[in-house]
Design an enzyme around this catalytic site. Structure first.
Site, short mmCIF file in Angstrom:
data_model
loop_
_atom_site.label_atom_id
_atom_site.label_comp_id
_atom_site.label_asym_id
_atom_site.label_seq_id
_atom_site.Cartn_x
_atom_site.Cartn_y
_atom_site.Cartn_z
N ASP A 55 37.71 51.04 30.18
CA ASP A 55 37.34 52.25 30.91
C ASP A 55 36.45 51.86 32.09
O ASP A 55 36.03 50.71 32.20
CB ASP A 55 36.65 53.29 30.00
CG ASP A 55 35.32 52.82 29.45
OD1 ASP A 55 35.05 51.61 29.49
OD2 ASP A 55 34.55 53.67 28.96
N TYR A 63 33.46 51.28 34.94
CA TYR A 63 32.03 50.98 34.89
C TYR A 63 31.26 52.31 34.88
O TYR A 63 31.62 53.25 35.59
CB TYR A 63 31.61 50.16 36.11
CG TYR A 63 32.19 48.76 36.16
CD1 TYR A 63 31.94 47.85 35.14
CD2 TYR A 63 32.99 48.35 37.23
CE1 TYR A 63 32.47 46.56 35.19
CE2 TYR A 63 33.51 47.06 37.29
CZ TYR A 63 33.25 46.18 36.26
OH TYR A 63 33.78 44.90 36.31
N PHE A 95 37.85 46.52 36.59
CA PHE A 95 37.03 45.33 36.86
C PHE A 95 36.46 45.26 38.28
O PHE A 95 35.63 44.41 38.58
CB PHE A 95 37.81 44.04 36.56
CG PHE A 95 38.20 43.90 35.11
CD1 PHE A 95 37.27 43.53 34.15
CD2 PHE A 95 39.50 44.17 34.70
CE1 PHE A 95 37.62 43.41 32.81
CE2 PHE A 95 39.86 44.05 33.36
CZ PHE A 95 38.92 43.67 32.42
N HIS A 121 38.23 38.83 26.03
CA HIS A 121 37.73 39.63 27.15
C HIS A 121 36.71 38.82 27.96
O HIS A 121 35.96 38.01 27.39
CB HIS A 121 37.08 40.91 26.61
CG HIS A 121 36.86 41.96 27.64
ND1 HIS A 121 35.76 41.96 28.49
CD2 HIS A 121 37.59 43.06 27.98
CE1 HIS A 121 35.83 43.00 29.29
NE2 HIS A 121 36.93 43.69 29.01
#
Length: 346
Positions: A186, A188, A199, A310
């Protein structure tokens, strides 16, 4: 009320008649006492006159009773008129309330529909807009947009990204030009960071920890890559066909995963299925367990799926050394597709 007025008139009338009769009788007694020497003929005249007086009194009484009946009828009619007017007024008020409620409902629908139209207009790419038109009309999507509309309008807690940037990922490359898909979880949730690309952060915003680790991997994977210290804006990737998609496209400030149950997963799963059906070869990059759950959606053997941990600092050891950027370019080159220039300048 009419009953009380009638009783009052009846009592008043009866009292007046009784007083009249008593006065007449007193006059007769006085007359009889003072006229003992009067002839019998005069007495007979007085006796004959008495029934006439009584008849007059009775007539007067009947007139009063008739007047009372008319008064009762008028008062009853007035009461009926008042009741009728009250009913008409109540009916008018009820109609007014219903019209106001209907107007509010229509206005609410108009507001939602206008917002829905705005959301759809945020898709500037016609290919994506056409491919997703079926999703726009589904109940879950309309419900989700209505809910988002309330959250954005209330301003109780900021929602990211800004409304006009929710679908930014869809507007940099045509559907048929997508080469690489990088799935995030999701947006920031810090102020001024999210802008619709997974990202990535806006211009002038320092790279968050996960993006710093992505840059570190690029330094070891792509020859000549230099890590930018102050630039986390990944728009150059998006313009080359790197589809930076979060599974959930909105979030409340300082509350990660706050919109995970809004219905975004249904929408982004539909997006990934559309991509999977494309004939052109695509690289799907899945970082972390959340993204790797999407692997089942990719049934087309023309595509390449790459998996690793991740890039978050919490799982960095499972990410560093994955070489997903060079592997993506190798795959694209093998299919005769132009490679991605992963360089990001300051």
């Amino acid at each position: 009320m009419s009953g009380k007025i009638t009783d009052f008139f009846e009592k008043k009338t009866t009292t007046t008649i009784d007083e009249a009769e008593n006065k007449d009788n007193d006059k007769e007694l006085t007359s009889t006492t003072t006229t003992t020497t009067t002839t019998s003929t005069t007495s007979k005249k007085k006796v004959a006159a008495a029934p006439k007086k009584k008849a007059a009194v009775a007539s007067k009484k009947r007139k009063h009773e008739s007047s009372d009946e008319e008064t009762d009828k008028e008062e009853q009619q007035n009461d009926d008129d008042d009741d009728g007017e009250e009913k008409v007024e109540n009916n008018n008020n009820n109609k007014k309330l219903k019209n106001e409620e209907k107007s509010e409902e229509i206005n609410s629908t108009i507001t939602d529909n206008n917002y829905y139209d705005d959301i759809e207009n945020y898709f500037t790419d016609k290919q994506w807009k056409e491919a997703l038109s079926g999703e726009f009309g589904k109940a879950y999507f309309k419900k989700m947009i209505t809910q988002l509309n309330k959250r954005y309008s209330s301003k109780e807690k900021p929602i990211y990204p800004p409304k006009n940037e929710i679908f930014s990922a869809f507007n940099y490359a045509h559907l048929e030009d997508v080469k690489v898909v990088i799935i995030g979880q999701d947006p920031y949730h810090g102020k001024g960071q999210a802008h619709g690309l997974s990202f990535s952060v806006k211009k002038g915003v320092s790279p968050p920890p996960s993006l710093i680790n992505i840059y570190k991997e690029l330094e070891t994977d792509i020859e000549g890559f230099k890590r930018p210290l102050k630039n986390g804006f990944l728009e150059p990737w998006a313009r080359q066909g790197v589809f930076l998609l979060n599974a959930v496209l909105t979030v409340e400030e300082a509350t990660p995963n706050s919109h995970k149950d809004f219905g975004w997963a249904d929408f982004t799963d539909a997006v990934l299925k559309i991509l999977s059906k494309q004939d052109q070869p695509i690289v799907f990059i899945l970082w972390g367990g959340f993204a790797q759950k999407k692997e089942k959606l990719f049934t087309n053997k023309n595509h390449l799926v790459l998996k690793s941990g991740h890039p978050s600092p919490l799982s960095i050891k499972h990410f560093i050394g994955c070489k997903h950027f060079s592997k993506s370019n190798e795959f694209l080159k093998s299919k005769g597709i132009e490679e991605i220039d992963w360089k990001i300048t300051e």
